[in-house]
Structures are given as C-alpha cells and as structure tokens.
Design an enzyme around this catalytic site. Sequence first.
Site, PDB file in Angstrom:
ATOM      1  N   HIS A  47       5.660  62.112  -4.854  1.00  0.00           N
ATOM      2  CA  HIS A  47       4.969  61.615  -6.060  1.00  0.00           C
ATOM      3  C   HIS A  47       6.005  60.970  -6.968  1.00  0.00           C
ATOM      4  O   HIS A  47       6.638  61.644  -7.790  1.00  0.00           O
ATOM      5  CB  HIS A  47       4.238  62.774  -6.751  1.00  0.00           C
ATOM      6  CG  HIS A  47       3.368  62.356  -7.901  1.00  0.00           C
ATOM      7  ND1 HIS A  47       2.265  63.083  -8.303  1.00  0.00           N
ATOM      8  CD2 HIS A  47       3.438  61.299  -8.753  1.00  0.00           C
ATOM      9  CE1 HIS A  47       1.687  62.488  -9.342  1.00  0.00           C
ATOM     10  NE2 HIS A  47       2.399  61.405  -9.639  1.00  0.00           N
TER      11      HIS A  47
ATOM     12  N   HIS B 178       6.523  57.163  -9.009  1.00  0.00           N
ATOM     13  CA  HIS B 178       6.139  55.789  -9.358  1.00  0.00           C
ATOM     14  C   HIS B 178       7.427  55.001  -9.505  1.00  0.00           C
ATOM     15  O   HIS B 178       8.233  55.308 -10.403  1.00  0.00           O
ATOM     16  CB  HIS B 178       5.354  55.763 -10.665  1.00  0.00           C
ATOM     17  CG  HIS B 178       4.121  56.616 -10.634  1.00  0.00           C
ATOM     18  ND1 HIS B 178       2.872  56.106 -10.355  1.00  0.00           N
ATOM     19  CD2 HIS B 178       3.946  57.947 -10.817  1.00  0.00           C
ATOM     20  CE1 HIS B 178       1.979  57.092 -10.394  1.00  0.00           C
ATOM     21  NE2 HIS B 178       2.603  58.222 -10.660  1.00  0.00           N
TER      22      HIS B 178
ATOM     23  N   GLU C 277      -5.024  65.906 -13.582  1.00  0.00           N
ATOM     24  CA  GLU C 277      -3.841  65.922 -14.465  1.00  0.00           C
ATOM     25  C   GLU C 277      -4.366  66.157 -15.884  1.00  0.00           C
ATOM     26  O   GLU C 277      -4.078  67.183 -16.497  1.00  0.00           O
ATOM     27  CB  GLU C 277      -3.075  64.596 -14.358  1.00  0.00           C
ATOM     28  CG  GLU C 277      -1.821  64.533 -15.221  1.00  0.00           C
ATOM     29  CD  GLU C 277      -1.107  63.174 -15.163  1.00  0.00           C
ATOM     30  OE1 GLU C 277      -1.725  62.167 -14.771  1.00  0.00           O
ATOM     31  OE2 GLU C 277       0.090  63.128 -15.542  1.00  0.00           O
TER      32      GLU C 277
ATOM     33  N   ASP D  58       7.615  62.209 -10.475  1.00  0.00           N
ATOM     34  CA  ASP D  58       6.610  61.354 -11.111  1.00  0.00           C
ATOM     35  C   ASP D  58       7.242  60.078 -11.683  1.00  0.00           C
ATOM     36  O   ASP D  58       7.231  59.042 -11.024  1.00  0.00           O
ATOM     37  CB  ASP D  58       5.840  62.153 -12.177  1.00  0.00           C
ATOM     38  CG  ASP D  58       4.447  61.607 -12.460  1.00  0.00           C
ATOM     39  OD1 ASP D  58       4.043  60.623 -11.822  1.00  0.00           O
ATOM     40  OD2 ASP D  58       3.756  62.173 -13.333  1.00  0.00           O
TER      41      ASP D  58
HETATM   42  N1  HPA Z   1      -0.398  59.748 -14.260  1.00  0.00           N
HETATM   43  C1  HPA Z   1      -1.194  58.696 -14.192  1.00  0.00           C
HETATM   44  N2  HPA Z   1      -0.735  57.456 -14.046  1.00  0.00           N
HETATM   45  C2  HPA Z   1       0.573  57.269 -13.952  1.00  0.00           C
HETATM   46  C3  HPA Z   1       1.451  58.329 -14.014  1.00  0.00           C
HETATM   47  C4  HPA Z   1       0.940  59.637 -14.165  1.00  0.00           C
HETATM   48  O1  HPA Z   1       1.649  60.658 -14.232  1.00  0.00           O
HETATM   49  N3  HPA Z   1       2.695  57.786 -13.892  1.00  0.00           N
HETATM   50  C5  HPA Z   1       2.552  56.466 -13.748  1.00  0.00           C
HETATM   51  N4  HPA Z   1       1.265  56.137 -13.788  1.00  0.00           N
HETATM   52 ZN    ZN Z   2       1.960  60.095 -11.141  1.00  0.00          ZN
END
Ligand code: HPA
Ligand code: ZN
Length: 341
Positions: A24, A26, A207, A285
């Site tokens: 996970h 980005h 989340e 993340d």
């Molecule tokens: N959540 C949702 N969208 C996102 C995140 C996240 O943690 N990081 C980058 N885009």
């Molecule tokens: Zn994410």
Amino acid sequence: MADGFASVAERAAFIAGLPKAELHLHIEGSLEPELMFELARRNAIPIPFASVEEVRAAYAFSNLQDFLDIYYQGMSVLVTEQDFHDLTAAYLARAHADNVRHVEIFFDPQGHTQRGVAFDTVIAGITRALSEARERHGLTSKLILCFLRHLSEAEAEATLDAALPWLDRIDGVGLDSSEVGHPPSKFERVFARARGLGLKLVAHAGEEGPPAYVVEALDLLKVDRIDHGNRSLEDPALVRRLADAGLCLTVCPLSNLKLCVVDDIAAHPLRTMLDAGLAATVNSDDPSYFGGYVNANYQAVADALDLSRAELVTLARNSFTGSFLEDGERDRHLAAIDAYA
Ligand code: HPA
Ligand code: ZN
C-alpha cells in the site's frame, strides 16, 4: 518486552532485517519536499512554500480531505517522464534500504492527465524506474492503477481506456481519494471490465467510510484485497467473513495517526486485527506526508503495542501471502522469512 527481545533496540534491528513486501504505497505520496523543490525549479512550476521546513510544517492534517488537498497540489511539480522516473527511483531506494523485497505500487493517473500530463509519460517514467530496481537490487514490483473516486465512473472508464496499450505493465486497479460519499458501488461497471481484462482488484475501504463500504468492495467490486479496512472491526460478521476468506488488509499505522483515523498510535487496532485472525499487513501509504517508510511504520506500531517476534513475523508473512506474486516467488520469500526468524 514481548517474547525474546532484550530491548527496544533489539526489536528495531529485527524489524530492519526482516524481509518484507509493501502493498500500500501511493507513488505520488513518496514525493519528499526536497525533490518537490528540485522539480518545481526544473519545470518552473510555482509552489506556495518558501522552504522545505515550510512544506513539512504544512503537513498537519485533521482528516483525509485535508491531506488530499495538499497531496494533489504537491504532485503538480511532476511533469516529464524523467520526473516520474526520479520520484519512483527515490522511493525504491528507500524501500530497498528498509529490506523491502517486493512492492505493489499505486499511481493516480487522473491526478496528472487532468493537468495535461499524458498517461504515457507517467507510466513510462514509473516503469523505467521499476525495471532498474529489479536489475540493480532484485526488488520486484507490481503496478496498480487507482481510479480517483471523487471523479465519475465515466472518467474512470476513460482512464482504463488509456491504460489498454500498457496492460503488459499494469497488474491491477484500485480505488482511492475521498471515501465518504463515494461508495464502491459507484465503480461497479469499470471494476467488472478490469476483472474481464485479467487485472487484480483492490479498493480503499473502511478508512473513513463505514463497514458497509468494505462489504460493497467485496460483493460488488469483488476485490482481492482491502486497503486500510480499519472500520471493518465495527461489524463482527464482516470480521469473520474477512478472516475466513484470508483476505489481506493493507494497514497503514502512521497514515492512520496523521489522518486522525486513530487518536493515538497506542490505540491502533493492528493487534486486534491479528487476534481476530485478519490477514493484516503494515504499509506506509504516503510516506513523505505521514512521516515514515515501511520500517518506521513497523517500528511505531511495534513500540506502541509491544509487538512480539511472532507477531512481526506474521505481519511480514502476510505481506507476501497477500501480494500478487506468483506462487513460487511468494514461497521463496516466505522461506527467507522463516530462515531469518
Ligand atoms: N486514502 C485515500 N486516498 C489516498 C490516500 C489514502 O490514504 N493516499 C493517497 N490517496
Ligand atoms: Zn492509500
């Protein structure tokens, strides 16, 4: 100290040496302020910060949207193929330093095509860095295209169309950005098309959104993993279902802290997840924005929850069993963990 560790430092060394996968991440969220400044200069893009310190000071968020606003602004410095390459190469070097052996990377093409940067520019730069890391470090990777859920399904369909010439380099699709008000059901058709193309499927769910969004991701999108999934714990039947299916959750402790999904790292539900039999993993993340790469995430949660050697090994094993690696590759990594532990 939990089983077998003489000190916090000994546990830190154990974490550092543990073979891990990151599931996970980005890639745009790994843009460090120093590189942001360099690319802003290189591309003559104005940014509203005078210094690296000022950028870091702006990274105080009270929820997901606060973060997303600054995240989309930050990626505006990424313009050329070389920019996407340099961004990805910098992340891969950090991952390699953390003894990460395999990564499954998200990218947000709509964050770039909306600014006039071509899809092909983005993916060419990212995949060039991925190939180099495989050659230099033996670091393997999968690439996951995320649809921005605050945009329409028609826009996601157009993004999938743009990806068609690159399907030999794209392993899956995901769903990210503003969760509440944009349920998985909004993307049922485009996920069905991606499934028909043989792509793996993941989605951020639970989340900030309710457990019902996790259920929709399973039932309607038919995902192979859930990204985050924290709020699944509010629904005991869902927890049993996820545990029975062995469905991987890609949990992100420092992200959860920075985005106020948890009030305190000591209140993080990671152990509760493991105790419930959930296949939880630890991930970074958006490490530049949330204050740490994979080892820092393991470290923070291990210290706060006093995680044992066995729990750390389970988390690392889950990262490979939850990955999209081929069986032989996965088994090779699991054997390396067993040999280490
Ligand atoms: N959540 C949702 N969208 C996102 C995140 C996240 O943690 N990081 C980058 N885009
Ligand atoms: Zn994410």
